[in-house]
Design a protein around this motif. Sequence first.
Motif, PDB file in Angstrom:
ATOM      1  N   GLY A  49       0.805  -1.214   0.000  1.00 38.77           N
ATOM      2  CA  GLY A  49       0.000   0.000   0.000  1.00 38.77           C
ATOM      3  C   GLY A  49       0.839   1.266   0.000  1.00 38.77           C
ATOM      4  N   GLY A  50       2.066   1.169   0.473  1.00 37.74           N
ATOM      5  CA  GLY A  50       2.948   2.332   0.499  1.00 37.74           C
ATOM      6  C   GLY A  50       3.421   2.767  -0.877  1.00 37.74           C
ATOM      7  N   THR A  51       3.221   1.901  -1.886  1.00 41.04           N
ATOM      8  CA  THR A  51       3.633   2.246  -3.249  1.00 41.04           C
ATOM      9  C   THR A  51       2.485   2.828  -4.065  1.00 41.04           C
ATOM     10  OG1 THR A  51       3.098   0.081  -4.221  1.00 41.04           O
ATOM     11  CG2 THR A  51       5.251   0.315  -3.167  1.00 41.04           C
ATOM     12  N   ALA A  52       1.251   2.694  -3.565  1.00 40.03           N
ATOM     13  CA  ALA A  52       0.081   3.116  -4.338  1.00 40.03           C
ATOM     14  C   ALA A  52      -0.020   4.637  -4.419  1.00 40.03           C
ATOM     15  CB  ALA A  52      -1.189   2.552  -3.708  1.00 40.03           C
ATOM     16  N   GLY A  53      -0.198   5.143  -5.636  1.00 41.10           N
ATOM     17  CA  GLY A  53      -0.417   6.572  -5.832  1.00 41.10           C
ATOM     18  C   GLY A  53       0.797   7.440  -5.602  1.00 41.10           C
ATOM     19  N   ARG A  54       1.977   6.852  -5.515  1.00 36.21           N
ATOM     20  CA  ARG A  54       3.191   7.625  -5.283  1.00 36.21           C
ATOM     21  C   ARG A  54       4.179   7.444  -6.427  1.00 36.21           C
ATOM     22  NH1 ARG A  54       2.964   5.858   0.609  1.00 36.21           N
ATOM     23  NH2 ARG A  54       2.437   7.745   1.775  1.00 36.21           N
ATOM     24  N   GLU A  55       4.873   8.507  -6.741  1.00 38.55           N
ATOM     25  CA  GLU A  55       5.981   8.432  -7.676  1.00 38.55           C
ATOM     26  C   GLU A  55       7.154   7.730  -6.989  1.00 38.55           C
ATOM     27  OE1 GLU A  55       5.950   9.313 -10.884  1.00 38.55           O
ATOM     28  OE2 GLU A  55       3.820   9.825 -10.615  1.00 38.55           O
ATOM     29  N   PRO A  56       8.087   7.159  -7.759  1.00 42.63           N
ATOM     30  CA  PRO A  56       9.204   6.416  -7.157  1.00 42.63           C
ATOM     31  C   PRO A  56       9.939   7.173  -6.059  1.00 42.63           C
ATOM     32  CG  PRO A  56       9.175   6.046  -9.512  1.00 42.63           C
ATOM     33  CD  PRO A  56       8.119   7.076  -9.237  1.00 42.63           C
ATOM     34  N   GLU A  57      10.226   8.453  -6.273  1.00 40.35           N
ATOM     35  CA  GLU A  57      10.955   9.214  -5.256  1.00 40.35           C
ATOM     36  C   GLU A  57      10.145   9.344  -3.970  1.00 40.35           C
ATOM     37  OE1 GLU A  57      10.466  10.090  -8.352  1.00 40.35           O
ATOM     38  OE2 GLU A  57      12.481   9.924  -9.207  1.00 40.35           O
ATOM     39  N   ALA A  58       8.827   9.477  -4.107  1.00 39.88           N
ATOM     40  CA  ALA A  58       7.965   9.579  -2.931  1.00 39.88           C
ATOM     41  C   ALA A  58       7.874   8.236  -2.205  1.00 39.88           C
ATOM     42  CB  ALA A  58       6.575  10.061  -3.344  1.00 39.88           C
ATOM     43  N   ILE A  59       7.945   7.141  -2.939  1.00 38.11           N
ATOM     44  CA  ILE A  59       7.950   5.811  -2.320  1.00 38.11           C
ATOM     45  C   ILE A  59       9.196   5.646  -1.462  1.00 38.11           C
ATOM     46  CG2 ILE A  59       8.114   3.325  -2.774  1.00 38.11           C
ATOM     47  CD1 ILE A  59       6.469   3.832  -5.328  1.00 38.11           C
ATOM     48  N   VAL A  60      10.330   6.064  -1.998  1.00 39.08           N
ATOM     49  CA  VAL A  60      11.592   5.977  -1.255  1.00 39.08           C
ATOM     50  C   VAL A  60      11.501   6.796   0.030  1.00 39.08           C
ATOM     51  CG1 VAL A  60      14.056   6.494  -1.309  1.00 39.08           C
ATOM     52  CG2 VAL A  60      12.936   5.575  -3.352  1.00 39.08           C
ATOM     53  N   ALA A  61      10.971   8.010  -0.073  1.00 32.17           N
ATOM     54  CA  ALA A  61      10.844   8.869   1.105  1.00 32.17           C
ATOM     55  C   ALA A  61       9.888   8.259   2.126  1.00 32.17           C
ATOM     56  CB  ALA A  61      10.350  10.254   0.689  1.00 32.17           C
ATOM     57  N   ALA A  62       8.795   7.657   1.645  1.00 33.00           N
ATOM     58  CA  ALA A  62       7.828   7.031   2.554  1.00 33.00           C
ATOM     59  C   ALA A  62       8.459   5.830   3.264  1.00 33.00           C
ATOM     60  CB  ALA A  62       6.594   6.583   1.775  1.00 33.00           C
ATOM     61  N   PHE A  63       9.267   5.084   2.555  1.00 33.46           N
ATOM     62  CA  PHE A  63       9.956   3.941   3.166  1.00 33.46           C
ATOM     63  C   PHE A  63      10.876   4.406   4.288  1.00 33.46           C
ATOM     64  CE2 PHE A  63      13.977   1.395   2.965  1.00 33.46           C
ATOM     65  CZ  PHE A  63      13.506   0.314   3.699  1.00 33.46           C
ATOM     66  N   ASP A  64      11.601   5.475   4.058  1.00 32.00           N
ATOM     67  CA  ASP A  64      12.499   6.012   5.081  1.00 32.00           C
ATOM     68  C   ASP A  64      11.712   6.448   6.317  1.00 32.00           C
ATOM     69  OD1 ASP A  64      14.990   7.162   6.154  1.00 32.00           O
ATOM     70  OD2 ASP A  64      14.064   9.097   5.703  1.00 32.00           O
ATOM     71  N   ARG A  65      10.634   7.216   6.115  1.00 32.03           N
ATOM     72  CA  ARG A  65       9.866   7.743   7.239  1.00 32.03           C
ATOM     73  C   ARG A  65       9.173   6.626   8.009  1.00 32.03           C
ATOM     74  NH1 ARG A  65      12.122  11.610   8.880  1.00 32.03           N
ATOM     75  NH2 ARG A  65      10.337  11.825  10.281  1.00 32.03           N
ATOM     76  N   ARG A  66       8.582   5.693   7.302  1.00 31.18           N
ATOM     77  CA  ARG A  66       7.837   4.631   7.993  1.00 31.18           C
ATOM     78  C   ARG A  66       8.780   3.730   8.773  1.00 31.18           C
ATOM     79  NH1 ARG A  66       5.675  -0.646   6.912  1.00 31.18           N
ATOM     80  NH2 ARG A  66       3.640  -0.927   7.917  1.00 31.18           N
ATOM     81  N   THR A  67       9.933   3.423   8.200  1.00 29.09           N
ATOM     82  CA  THR A  67      10.896   2.580   8.900  1.00 29.09           C
ATOM     83  C   THR A  67      11.352   3.255  10.192  1.00 29.09           C
ATOM     84  OG1 THR A  67      11.649   1.652   6.798  1.00 29.09           O
ATOM     85  CG2 THR A  67      13.079   1.333   8.701  1.00 29.09           C
ATOM     86  N   ARG A  68      11.588   4.552  10.138  1.00 29.85           N
ATOM     87  CA  ARG A  68      11.964   5.302  11.345  1.00 29.85           C
ATOM     88  C   ARG A  68      10.881   5.192  12.418  1.00 29.85           C
ATOM     89  NH1 ARG A  68      15.736   9.834  10.695  1.00 29.85           N
ATOM     90  NH2 ARG A  68      16.644   9.810   8.617  1.00 29.85           N
ATOM     91  N   LEU A  69       9.629   5.346  12.013  1.00 30.40           N
ATOM     92  CA  LEU A  69       8.527   5.305  12.969  1.00 30.40           C
ATOM     93  C   LEU A  69       8.418   3.933  13.624  1.00 30.40           C
ATOM     94  CD1 LEU A  69       5.800   7.318  11.003  1.00 30.40           C
ATOM     95  CD2 LEU A  69       6.996   8.036  13.084  1.00 30.40           C
ATOM     96  N   ILE A  70       8.542   2.881  12.835  1.00 26.79           N
ATOM     97  CA  ILE A  70       8.462   1.527  13.383  1.00 26.79           C
ATOM     98  C   ILE A  70       9.606   1.282  14.352  1.00 26.79           C
ATOM     99  CG2 ILE A  70       8.697  -0.925  12.798  1.00 26.79           C
ATOM    100  CD1 ILE A  70       7.143  -0.362  10.252  1.00 26.79           C
ATOM    101  N   TRP A  71      10.808   1.659  13.965  1.00 26.74           N
ATOM    102  CA  TRP A  71      11.968   1.453  14.834  1.00 26.74           C
ATOM    103  C   TRP A  71      11.838   2.262  16.118  1.00 26.74           C
ATOM    104  CZ3 TRP A  71      16.594   1.699  10.846  1.00 26.74           C
ATOM    105  CH2 TRP A  71      16.641   0.482  10.154  1.00 26.74           C
ATOM    106  N   ALA A  72      11.385   3.510  15.995  1.00 19.09           N
ATOM    107  CA  ALA A  72      11.256   4.362  17.178  1.00 19.09           C
ATOM    108  C   ALA A  72      10.247   3.774  18.160  1.00 19.09           C
ATOM    109  CB  ALA A  72      10.835   5.769  16.774  1.00 19.09           C
ATOM    110  N   CYS A  73       9.140   3.293  17.653  1.00 16.12           N
ATOM    111  CA  CYS A  73       8.100   2.720  18.511  1.00 16.12           C
ATOM    112  C   CYS A  73       8.615   1.456  19.199  1.00 16.12           C
ATOM    113  CB  CYS A  73       6.867   2.401  17.656  1.00 16.12           C
ATOM    114  SG  CYS A  73       5.342   2.212  18.581  1.00 16.12           S
ATOM    115  N   ALA A  74       9.250   0.575  18.433  1.00 10.75           N
ATOM    116  CA  ALA A  74       9.761  -0.676  18.996  1.00 10.75           C
ATOM    117  C   ALA A  74      10.832  -0.415  20.043  1.00 10.75           C
ATOM    118  CB  ALA A  74      10.311  -1.561  17.882  1.00 10.75           C
TER     119      ALA A  74
END
Length: 310
Positions: free
Chosen positions: A147-172
């Motif tokens: 779902g993180g790839t839907a409706g996003r250009e490749p560069e935005a997908i990369v940025a979303a991956f970075d932000r989401r990974t940070r959030l998951i790691w921070a929470c854990a």
Amino acid sequence: MIDEPSPRAETASDAESAFKILSHDLRLEILLALWDARDYALSFSELRKAVGERDSGSFNYHLEQLQDHFVMKTDRGYELQYPGHRVLDAIQSGVFHEETSVGPVDLEETCRDCGEPLAFEYGADCIARIRCSDCGNRALEWPFDPGGTAGREPEAIVAAFDRRTRLIWACALDGICPFCAGRVERELTSHVHEQGACVGVIEQLERYDEYFARDHPIITSVDCNRCSFYSFVPVGVVLLNDMVVASRLHDAGLDAEATPLWDLGFVVDAAALSIEETDPMRIEVAIPDVDEELAFTVDEELAVTRKSAP
């Protein structure tokens, strides 16, 4: 003495009941119709029309199976409840039915091993990877929902991956499971290191050979007591959760918030880590991307302190 069922057995039984409730197509259509509705609520007739069910008795039966948990009858009609939203969230994540591929997408950041450009790739295994196309260095790999790839250009997908990974790691790393909100056990762990002392259980896990930070002398193990979430997180990530550290890095010319994870040397470079003590455990994390000599220590409680200059 009567053996009590294990928590996992109870969870399996509860999950089986929940999946049985959701096993009929019409029930999922009801949830989807409420999700599409304004304010997530519809009257009985509006809801039946939305799902296209002509048989009023059959519709009523399936609606009753969802009531009081996934759906609630209110003054506004039938309203989608939080558990119903979570069911739809899981479906919309795409992990159950979508096979998506992205890339390779060339990145501005370069490989720390050979200096060539890094690239982002995403495949059907739901793992996003930051790799060097020249030497094969794996800078970072982590799950990412389709779902993180839907409706996003490749560069935005990369940025979303970075932000989401940070959030998951921070929470854990804060002791809270990012998926079920359960309690996460955290500990510094490693395979056999140079002093010959064995810390943790990584040497028992064959899959660790495939972990992107497998060359790190020490990592942080995170394991949820309630759900299946567990993983290994680079020790340097602990620094990202400390506001004092973030401020000090900014003063030194490194904006850790704006810099992608794969371009933070203290996160991805094995050479940035060294084991100071093993009992109690203390890890030195050097900051290689600033002009001054700067390092922090992480103890076994994941507390961070600045390392004083000799």
